[in-house]
Structure formats: structure tokens, C-alpha cells
Scaffold this motif. Sequence first.
Motif, mmCIF file in Angstrom:
data_model
loop_
_atom_site.group_PDB
_atom_site.id
_atom_site.type_symbol
_atom_site.label_atom_id
_atom_site.label_comp_id
_atom_site.label_asym_id
_atom_site.label_seq_id
_atom_site.Cartn_x
_atom_site.Cartn_y
_atom_site.Cartn_z
ATOM 1 N N ARG A 133 0.855 -1.192 0.000
ATOM 2 C CA ARG A 133 0.000 0.000 0.000
ATOM 3 C C ARG A 133 0.888 1.238 0.000
ATOM 4 O O ARG A 133 1.901 1.285 0.697
ATOM 5 N N THR A 134 0.490 2.242 -0.797
ATOM 6 C CA THR A 134 1.213 3.515 -0.812
ATOM 7 C C THR A 134 0.223 4.668 -0.743
ATOM 8 O O THR A 134 -0.902 4.555 -1.246
ATOM 9 N N THR A 135 0.665 5.760 -0.147
ATOM 10 C CA THR A 135 -0.181 6.944 0.012
ATOM 11 C C THR A 135 0.661 8.192 -0.226
ATOM 12 O O THR A 135 1.797 8.284 0.242
ATOM 13 N N ASP A 136 0.103 9.142 -0.970
ATOM 14 C CA ASP A 136 0.739 10.460 -1.102
ATOM 15 C C ASP A 136 -0.376 11.487 -1.289
ATOM 16 O O ASP A 136 -0.850 11.720 -2.400
ATOM 17 N N SER A 137 -0.803 12.061 -0.191
ATOM 18 C CA SER A 137 -1.906 13.027 -0.206
ATOM 19 C C SER A 137 -1.530 14.240 0.626
ATOM 20 O O SER A 137 -0.830 14.120 1.636
ATOM 21 N N PHE A 138 -1.993 15.412 0.195
ATOM 22 C CA PHE A 138 -1.794 16.618 0.984
ATOM 23 C C PHE A 138 -2.805 17.677 0.552
ATOM 24 O O PHE A 138 -3.408 17.578 -0.522
ATOM 25 N N PHE A 139 -2.990 18.668 1.397
ATOM 26 C CA PHE A 139 -3.892 19.784 1.099
ATOM 27 C C PHE A 139 -3.136 20.763 0.221
ATOM 28 O O PHE A 139 -2.205 21.432 0.661
ATOM 29 N N ASN A 140 -3.517 20.819 -1.038
ATOM 30 C CA ASN A 140 -2.835 21.655 -2.020
ATOM 31 C C ASN A 140 -3.548 22.991 -2.140
ATOM 32 O O ASN A 140 -4.780 23.032 -2.296
ATOM 33 N N LEU A 165 -3.392 2.063 -3.654
ATOM 34 C CA LEU A 165 -2.786 3.396 -3.689
ATOM 35 C C LEU A 165 -3.851 4.448 -3.454
ATOM 36 O O LEU A 165 -4.948 4.356 -4.015
ATOM 37 N N VAL A 166 -3.516 5.428 -2.635
ATOM 38 C CA VAL A 166 -4.380 6.581 -2.393
ATOM 39 C C VAL A 166 -3.554 7.840 -2.598
ATOM 40 O O VAL A 166 -2.436 7.946 -2.074
ATOM 41 N N THR A 167 -4.095 8.786 -3.349
ATOM 42 C CA THR A 167 -3.358 10.026 -3.599
ATOM 43 C C THR A 167 -4.338 11.174 -3.788
ATOM 44 O O THR A 167 -5.442 10.985 -4.305
ATOM 45 N N SER A 168 -3.965 12.368 -3.337
ATOM 46 C CA SER A 168 -4.901 13.482 -3.399
ATOM 47 C C SER A 168 -4.199 14.807 -3.210
ATOM 48 O O SER A 168 -3.177 14.897 -2.519
ATOM 49 N N TRP A 169 -4.762 15.841 -3.841
ATOM 50 C CA TRP A 169 -4.433 17.228 -3.549
ATOM 51 C C TRP A 169 -5.522 17.880 -2.699
ATOM 52 O O TRP A 169 -5.411 19.044 -2.338
ATOM 53 N N ALA A 170 -6.567 17.146 -2.387
ATOM 54 C CA ALA A 170 -7.738 17.751 -1.754
ATOM 55 C C ALA A 170 -7.667 17.781 -0.237
ATOM 56 O O ALA A 170 -8.313 18.617 0.388
ATOM 57 N N TYR A 171 -6.894 16.878 0.360
ATOM 58 C CA TYR A 171 -6.964 16.747 1.812
ATOM 59 C C TYR A 171 -5.669 16.193 2.384
ATOM 60 O O TYR A 171 -4.892 15.523 1.713
ATOM 61 N N GLN A 172 -5.462 16.483 3.655
ATOM 62 C CA GLN A 172 -4.403 15.876 4.440
ATOM 63 C C GLN A 172 -4.885 14.506 4.899
ATOM 64 O O GLN A 172 -6.015 14.374 5.356
ATOM 65 N N PRO A 173 -4.086 13.448 4.779
ATOM 66 C CA PRO A 173 -4.560 12.133 5.204
ATOM 67 C C PRO A 173 -4.767 12.070 6.710
ATOM 68 O O PRO A 173 -4.205 12.870 7.470
ATOM 69 N N ALA A 174 -5.548 11.111 7.135
ATOM 70 C CA ALA A 174 -5.825 10.934 8.557
ATOM 71 C C ALA A 174 -4.550 10.599 9.322
ATOM 72 O O ALA A 174 -3.634 9.969 8.782
ATOM 73 N N ASP A 175 -4.487 11.018 10.583
ATOM 74 C CA ASP A 175 -3.340 10.694 11.431
ATOM 75 C C ASP A 175 -3.117 9.188 11.445
ATOM 76 O O ASP A 175 -4.065 8.401 11.540
ATOM 77 N N GLY A 176 -1.856 8.803 11.352
ATOM 78 C CA GLY A 176 -1.519 7.382 11.389
ATOM 79 C C GLY A 176 -1.483 6.714 10.031
ATOM 80 O O GLY A 176 -1.122 5.535 9.931
ATOM 81 N N THR A 177 -1.862 7.446 8.976
ATOM 82 C CA THR A 177 -1.817 6.869 7.629
ATOM 83 C C THR A 177 -0.370 6.650 7.211
ATOM 84 O O THR A 177 0.449 7.564 7.287
ATOM 85 N N GLU A 178 -0.052 5.444 6.754
ATOM 86 C CA GLU A 178 1.321 5.156 6.362
ATOM 87 C C GLU A 178 1.630 5.726 4.987
ATOM 88 O O GLU A 178 0.741 5.897 4.163
#
Length: 346
Positions: free
Chosen positions: A152-159, A234-247
Amino acid sequence: MPSTTVRIGLIGAGGIAGAHIAGYLRNPGTVTFAAVADPVREAADLRAGDTGAAVYADYATMLAEADIDAVDICLPHHLHKDAIVAAARAGKHILCEKPLCLTPEEAAEVDAAVTAAGVTLMCAHNQLFLPAVAKAKELIDTGVLGHVYEVRTTDSFFNDFDPSNMGWRSHAATSGGGELIDTGYHPTYLLLHLAGGSPVEVTAMLATHRLLFMEGEDSAQLLVRFDNGVIGSLVTSWAYQPADGTEKFSVVGELGSLTSDGLSLSYRRRGDAAPTMVELPPVHEFEAEIGHFARSILAGTRPLHTQKEGIQVLGIILAAYESARDRTIAPVRSVGELVGSGPQPD
């Protein structure tokens, strides 16, 4: 070419170029920043600074006139293919920012040009050089987790993009899509790297949660099946900060699992009372990336990700777009079918 240094010409003096130049300057024994090409003279002069790099208004002139061994392509997405092909035909080695290119036809042309010229192309997949990623790959490859089941991979942030500052990224014709082919490219190549196989099929859901002025998606979720049996998510986003603890990434295998937030890494084998925390050395990822590129050229060795992996990453993303559009599971097929049968270099 001198035996101890690679003379690099930078193509494109935009934002990411600054990180690449920092990588040059941190590798003085193997890299010389020799030239920069950008139609905006002020931007090129700024990047050249007091390094002594020659400044050119366009990369065609730089390729013809500059004393360089390699180019570093830091252009908007839709300009990558032409620059790669031109550099390959000029006999220059190539470091290219993500994405490698935008379509199966472009991928075929890139592969044909690089192969015919016999030059090295390295995809600038900088997150592969994070200490946590490098160590995780080592643990996987040495069998600590046994046969891998899931990655599993994640790259999300509030853009904070808005129509006034997003520029070419807001248009599908110049970006190639939306967030998935931009920031989402990072967790996709990371997924490929850790899975250790070739992608076979993809199912995806895309969304535009917040950046409604974009032509493409601002968020994406993918499932990817690999030919070695690994299932990737895979989860990725410019819309939001991921939840605390998300790897940032995690891997599960027959003997245990590992997880990382990108800065730390731990693993636990089945039966262990507690996870093992891995000590990670401090690394400047762009220093490591540029150094790896230069050493690959000097030693004649294969870099971590060449156009082969870049095309596979693009294949996953294009299959995701097909899956979301048709609401189906899409095979990763069109890029692979076209590579080798596309337009050949003159």
C-alpha cells in the motif's frame, strides 16, 4: 567524457530545477553543472547563478553547442517526450522528471529513440532514494517478509492551488490528466518498486473533491494486480491531508509486515513480541538521486528506474484512467503493446 565527472545540461529552469541543482552541487566529484536552457532568460540566469554554467535560450542549441554528456529534463509534462527524443538523437544521457511522457505513442517513441541511441535514461523517481524506501526494498529482497502479498502507498496533501497559480497543471492537454499523473506518479512508482513485479490490471476510482476548476481529478484510489501475485493499493490526493496514522507505504508478506511514514521504518515478523525499529541514515534524496545517475553513467551500469519502469508507471496510470472512465478492470496493455512498434528514430 572525463572519467570522473558527468557534465550535465539542465533543460527547464522552473521550480523543481532548484532541487536538482542542489543535487548537482552535493556531488562535486562526479557532476559538473555545465549548462542550462530555458526561454525565460531571467529564470535561466537565476539557476546558473555563479556556477559557471552556460545559458541557452533553447535546448536544441544547447544540445548542438554545449560541452555536455547528459541532460536533466525539468519541463512541463507535455514537453518531456520531444526533449527526450532530441537528447537521445544527440547522443546525450538523460535524467527526466516524472512523468516520463503522456501517451502510449509517446512511450513507444521514447523507448525507440533511447534504445537506438544506446544512451542511458533514468527516471527521476526521487522517493526511491528515501532511506526508508531503500531499506524497505532491501528487507523485501532479502526475504525478511517472505513472499509478498500486499503493498500500500499513500501520497496526499492539502494543495493550495487556485486558478491563478496552477498554470499548465490545470489543463489535461499539458498535464496529461489530473493529480494522479502528477503527485500520484510518486506513490505509483513506489508501488511498482516495492511490489517487484510487472503490472497486469488496474481498477480505479477518481474524484474531484475540492479543486473544481481543474480539468482532471484532484484525488484517486487504485487497486493494481502484479504478475507475481502482489496486490497493490494506492491513495493520492491534492484535496486533503490524510488521517493521522496513515502510512506512506506498507508491505505485508507471508512472514510478516513492514510500515513507514516516510521518515521511519519498522517491521514485525510473525511471532515477534514487538516491531523492530530500523535505524536510518540521514540522506538528501536529490543528492542521492543525482549521484546515482552520475555513477550509472560513469560505470556503465543500469539505474534503478529506466524508461522501462517509467513506461510501466505510465501504463498503470493510463489503465486507471481507462478503468475510471469505463467503470471496469482495465488491463495494463496499450503501452506495452506499442513499445517497440512505434515511430523509429530517423
